[in-house]
Structures are given as C-alpha cells and as structure tokens.
Design a protein around this motif. Structure first.
Motif, PDB file in Angstrom:
ATOM      1  N   GLU A 106     -42.911  55.490   9.161  1.00  0.00           N
ATOM      2  CA  GLU A 106     -43.048  54.047   8.959  1.00  0.00           C
ATOM      3  C   GLU A 106     -44.510  53.604   8.946  1.00  0.00           C
ATOM      4  N   GLU A 107     -45.330  54.203   9.808  1.00  0.00           N
ATOM      5  CA  GLU A 107     -46.738  53.826   9.864  1.00  0.00           C
ATOM      6  C   GLU A 107     -47.465  54.198   8.565  1.00  0.00           C
ATOM      7  N   LEU A 108     -47.209  55.391   8.045  1.00  0.00           N
ATOM      8  CA  LEU A 108     -47.823  55.808   6.783  1.00  0.00           C
ATOM      9  C   LEU A 108     -47.275  54.966   5.631  1.00  0.00           C
ATOM     10  N   GLU A 109     -46.009  54.607   5.703  1.00  0.00           N
ATOM     11  CA  GLU A 109     -45.413  53.744   4.688  1.00  0.00           C
ATOM     12  C   GLU A 109     -46.129  52.394   4.646  1.00  0.00           C
ATOM     13  N   LYS A 110     -46.403  51.814   5.818  1.00  0.00           N
ATOM     14  CA  LYS A 110     -47.113  50.525   5.876  1.00  0.00           C
ATOM     15  C   LYS A 110     -48.534  50.668   5.334  1.00  0.00           C
TER      16      LYS A 110
ATOM     17  N   LYS B 233     -51.051  57.232  14.262  1.00  0.00           N
ATOM     18  CA  LYS B 233     -50.449  57.889  15.426  1.00  0.00           C
ATOM     19  C   LYS B 233     -49.982  59.309  15.119  1.00  0.00           C
ATOM     20  N   SER B 234     -49.646  59.581  13.870  1.00  0.00           N
ATOM     21  CA  SER B 234     -49.179  60.912  13.464  1.00  0.00           C
ATOM     22  C   SER B 234     -50.319  61.929  13.417  1.00  0.00           C
ATOM     23  N   GLY B 235     -51.563  61.460  13.589  1.00  0.00           N
ATOM     24  CA  GLY B 235     -52.717  62.339  13.494  1.00  0.00           C
ATOM     25  C   GLY B 235     -53.393  62.304  12.140  1.00  0.00           C
ATOM     26  N   ILE B 236     -52.819  61.570  11.198  1.00  0.00           N
ATOM     27  CA  ILE B 236     -53.436  61.413   9.882  1.00  0.00           C
ATOM     28  C   ILE B 236     -54.708  60.586  10.024  1.00  0.00           C
TER      29      ILE B 236
END
Length: 189
Positions: free
Chosen positions: A30-34, A177-180
C-alpha cells in the motif's frame, strides 16, 4: 519545457528485472502504491517500450470491466485509458490501445518535439530497453528510482553496457517502511 523522467524499480545491484524477466522481487504494498500515485500525478504522458506497452495493453483495459477491481486499480485503468501514451519501438508497425502514439523512427527528434509541448512531464515506466535507448540519446532529464532491498545478481539493467560515466545530482530521497529508497536524481551539469 517538459522533462523526460525515468521511473523504475531497481534492485540494489541495479537490475530492473530478474534473469527470467520477473518483477516479483519488488515489495509492492500500500505504501509503494501511494508513492506510485504521487508519481502518476506528475505524468503528462507515460512512455513505454514494446514489451512493457504490450503487457500494459493486455492487462489494464480488462480492469475497466472487472467489478472486483480495487479503487486504485480502477482509477489507474481509467487514467491509462484516457491519457496520451507513447511507445518507443523499432519493431512494431502499429498500436491499437486508445490514444497511443508509436515512435518508430527519429526517436530523438520526436521526443524533443514532445518535450517542447506544454503540460506535465513525459515519464518512462520501467521499459529498460527503451530507457537504455533514450539514455544513450541523452534525452532523460531525471531519474526517479525506487531502489529495492534485494540483490538479484543478474537480470536486465538500464545502466549496463553504456561504457560512459553518468554523473547524477540527488534532488530528493525518502525511505519507505519496506526498505525501499525512493530517490530522484537529475543529470549533473
């Protein structure tokens, strides 16, 4: 003047896909999607190579007819249906997806003319082959990379085989948060 921006997910060792052409190593959530939605808001016209275009053309129009599509999926499908799309391919003879322009020859001249038009930026989505061509032609103004926390050890890269050093200036970065690491660079002048 519009810019040509490369938006690409890359592994820590610089690959845009693994050795089998897969992208399942990208921690898409969801975070990368945003974050991707923020990027899409800057786009006047998406730019694709042949392979990415065919993948997009075969999938996104079907979302419009899917009653179970997510809000994000439906909004993106509608946007893609209406937005002017650009395909860079020396092997394709025609494109059939709504509102799509094929650039087969005179790539540098065609892209420069599109950059001169008013509007939001031209953004290359993935498409490592087309991106490599556009990079060699000196047409890419910015690099928007999501650097994923994985080492693939091989695959397809935009940056291999050019032999020329490209110096970049960091414009912004943030860590998801995923480290990206989402980093935006421009060519150093």
């Amino acid at each position: 003047m519009r810019k040509l921006v490369l938006f690409m997910h890359v592994s820590l060792d610089g690959y845009a896909s693994d050795s089998d052409g897969r992208l399942d190593w990208i921690p898409y959530n969801e975070e990368l999607e945003k974050y991707a939605e923020e990027v899409v808001a800057e786009v006047g016209a998406p730019v694709y190579g042949r392979t990415t275009y065919r993948m997009m053309e075969s999938y996104w129009p079907t979302v419009l007819d899917n009653p179970n599509a997510s809000r994000h999926g439906m909004e993106h499908a509608k946007w893609l249906q209406d937005v002017k799309k650009i395909v860079i391919s020396g092997t394709m003879d025609k494109v059939e997806w709504n509102n799509t322009m094929l650039i087969k020859d005179n790539i540098a001249e065609e892209i420069k003319a599109l950059k001169e038009q008013p509007g939001k930026n031209l953004v290359i989505f993935g498409s490592p082959g087309a991106a490599k061509t556009l990079l060699k032609l000196g047409l890419i103004d910015e690099f928007l990379l999501t650097i994923c926390p994985v080492v693939l050890g091989g695959g397809k890269s935009v940056f291999d085989g050019g032999g020329e050093k490209i110096r970049l200036k960091l414009l912004s970065s943030r860590t998801l948060k995923s480290g990206i690491i989402a980093a935006r660079y421009e060519l150093e002048k």
